[in-house]
Scaffold this active site. Structure first.
Site, PDB file in Angstrom:
ATOM      1  N   CYS A   1      -5.793  -9.260   3.334  1.00 38.71           N
ATOM      2  CA  CYS A   1      -6.799  -8.370   3.925  1.00 38.71           C
ATOM      3  C   CYS A   1      -8.043  -9.086   4.470  1.00 38.71           C
ATOM      4  O   CYS A   1      -8.332  -8.972   5.658  1.00 38.71           O
ATOM      5  CB  CYS A   1      -7.216  -7.315   2.913  1.00 38.71           C
ATOM      6  SG  CYS A   1      -5.881  -6.152   2.570  1.00 38.71           S
TER       7      CYS A   1
ATOM      8  N   VAL B   1       0.822  -1.207   0.000  1.00 36.67           N
ATOM      9  CA  VAL B   1       0.000   0.000   0.000  1.00 36.67           C
ATOM     10  C   VAL B   1       0.858   1.261   0.000  1.00 36.67           C
ATOM     11  O   VAL B   1       0.630   2.175  -0.791  1.00 36.67           O
ATOM     12  CB  VAL B   1      -0.963  -0.015   1.210  1.00 36.67           C
ATOM     13  CG1 VAL B   1      -1.578   1.349   1.433  1.00 36.67           C
ATOM     14  CG2 VAL B   1      -2.051  -1.047   0.977  1.00 36.67           C
TER      15      VAL B   1
END
Ligand SMILES: NC(=O)c1ccc[n+]([C@@H]2O[C@H](COP(=O)([O-])OP(=O)(O)OC[C@H]3O[C@@H](n4cnc5c(N)ncnc54)[C@H](O)[C@@H]3O)[C@@H](O)[C@H]2O)c1
Length: 434
Positions: free
Chosen positions: A263, A11
């Protein structure tokens, strides 16, 4: 604007490179010296399509730099993003916030002027309040606003997702912080990507609610797939039949071996822990987590079943695709891990190939035999299993594959192939929900 990105993983690195591409001056920080040395030498620490050229062009333009020195990077920044990992805490499934708080402490020690600290990491409701408390306690004299800005990019399509997001969620009530965040995302604003300004706690919850909903959609169609097998229906047609309804939508309705990745597993667990702490249970998500966990192992049994009668001990299975999805090298919580383990436990010899995930897979699963391509993996195999739907496995030469195998059995856990095509090539074919 000057942006500091703390954490240069999937990210942080993608966000940092994209912000630089928008024209901002970005410093990406990581405490992993190897990662920063690689980035400085122009090598990407992760596989993400298009990332190498995006990084190279922005480094060349002087807008993107890399460092391990957090203190120096923070001085003069308009916005300091925290994009460090928030894995599941060992033992209880809560989000482990130790990296977030450690980064906050370091920011508190280094921050010089008015700035905005933005949590881009996925963090449970109330984390922003704690980050703010640390900053206020350590540096009461400095004007710092704490904003939540969760990230929704998908690995494998991360740059496109970041540059053309469905929405940008920003959690703050502070007008000054809103102004800074509008500046940060201005190029997307001009592209008409909707920016949603909400309260900080709401923003934190939106991320978990989104991931839990997507995990629920996947798990729903997986259970419908099992029902399809029991009643003789076709899950792909069911998906189409319900997905064309705009209220339902076509995406995330592909039956398969269960969700994995960096995730969904950890975020669903963390949401359950938040729900428990606030005595407000989310029973649907509890069921999703339970069903998905048992599904991965069940896929191992499905493969054993496809091997036919008799003791599987000593038989050989080839796994094609190990990463949790295509176009990434991320192995975190990949279904392949549980499937391979179930096969090894049954005494099966497991050969494996993945286009990008071989290195992390070898570290996590040293007991597999790693091969250079699908056909080498198939040598002597009693079954070939498509675990991850990489493009490289979508148009396999079935004759060549069969020629290499001990027995022509194909288990297609991603429903990539047509039954008539595979059976026509002389294979016994097992799919999911068909
Ligand atoms: N990976 C995804 O697809 C994705 C998508 C959306 C949101 N998220 C969330 O974003 C966050 C980051 O995920 P990721 O996949 O990029 O993690 P990652 O493990 O790839 O990267 C985290 C990086 O942070 C670095 N780091 C940790 N503490 C640091 C510190 N104090 N100073 C400097 N660097 C530090 C680590 O060395 C590591 O390189 C998580 O909360 C995750 O849930 C991830």
């Amino acid at each position: 604007m000057r942006i500091t990105m703390i954490g240069s993983g999937y990210v942080g690195l993608v966000s940092g490179a994209c912000f630089a591409d928008f024209g901002h001056d970005v410093i990406c920080v990581d405490k992993d010296e190897g990662k920063i040395a690689a980035l400085k030498a122009g090598r990407m620490p992760i596989y993400e399509p298009g990332l190498d050229t995006l990084v190279a062009s922005n480094v060349a333009a002087g807008r993107l730099t890399f460092t391990t020195d957090l203190t120096a990077s923070v001085a003069g920044a308009d916005a300091i993003f925290i994009a460090v990992g928030t894995p599941s805490r060992r033992g209880d499934g809560h989000a482990d916030l130790s990296y977030v708080f450690a980064a906050t402490e370091e920011i508190a020690a280094a921050v010089t002027g008015p700035t905005v600290v933005v949590t881009k990491s996925t963090v449970p409701v109330g984390t922003g309040d704690k980050v703010e408390a640390i900053l206020r306690e350590k540096r009461p004299e400095v004007d710092v606003q704490v904003v939540s800005n969760p990230e929704f990019l998908r690995e494998g399509a991360a740059i496109g997702d970041f540059k053309r997001p469905d929405r940008i969620v920003i959690g703050t009530d502070d007008e000054g912080a809103k102004r800074v965040m509008r500046g940060v995302y201005r190029p997307l604003y001009l592209n008409e990507s909707p920016i949603l300004f909400v309260g900080r706690r709401t923003s934190e919850l939106i991320k978990y609610a989104a991931n839990a909903f997507l995990a629920t959609k996947i798990t729903f169609i997986n259970e419908i797939a099992d029902l399809c097998e029991a009643v003789g229906a076709n899950v792909q047609d069911v998906s189409r039949g319900i997905g064309l309804d705009n209220r339902i939508g076509k995406k995330f309705l592909h039956a398969g071996p269960g969700y994995g990745g960096s995730c969904f597993p950890k975020d669903t667990l963390a949401l359950l822990k938040t729900a428990e702490d606030f005595e407000s249970p989310v029973h649907i998500v509890e069921a999703v987590v339970k069903v998905n966990d048992s599904r991965k192992r069940a896929m191992g049994r499905k493969v054993l079943h496809a091997l036919g009668e008799g003791d599987p001990r000593g038989k050989t299975v080839a796994l094609l695709g190990l990463t949790f999805k295509p176009n990434t090298d991320d192995m975190r919580d990949a279904p392949s891990i549980a499937i391979a383990q179930a096969l090894l436990d049954a005494g099966v010899v497991v050969r494996a190939y993945d286009p990008e995930g071989m290195e992390p897979a070898q570290r996590m699963m040293p007991d597999l035999t790693y091969c250079h391509d699908a056909y080498e993996a198939a040598i002597g195999a009693d079954a070939v299993v498509i675990v991850t739907e990489w493009d490289a496995f979508r148009a396999l030469d079935l004759g060549k594959l069969k020629g290499a195998m001990a027995a022509p059995v194909l288990v297609d856990l991603r429903n990539v192939y047509r039954r008539d095509e595979v059976e026509g090539a002389g294979f016994a074919y097992t799919a999911v929900g068909r």
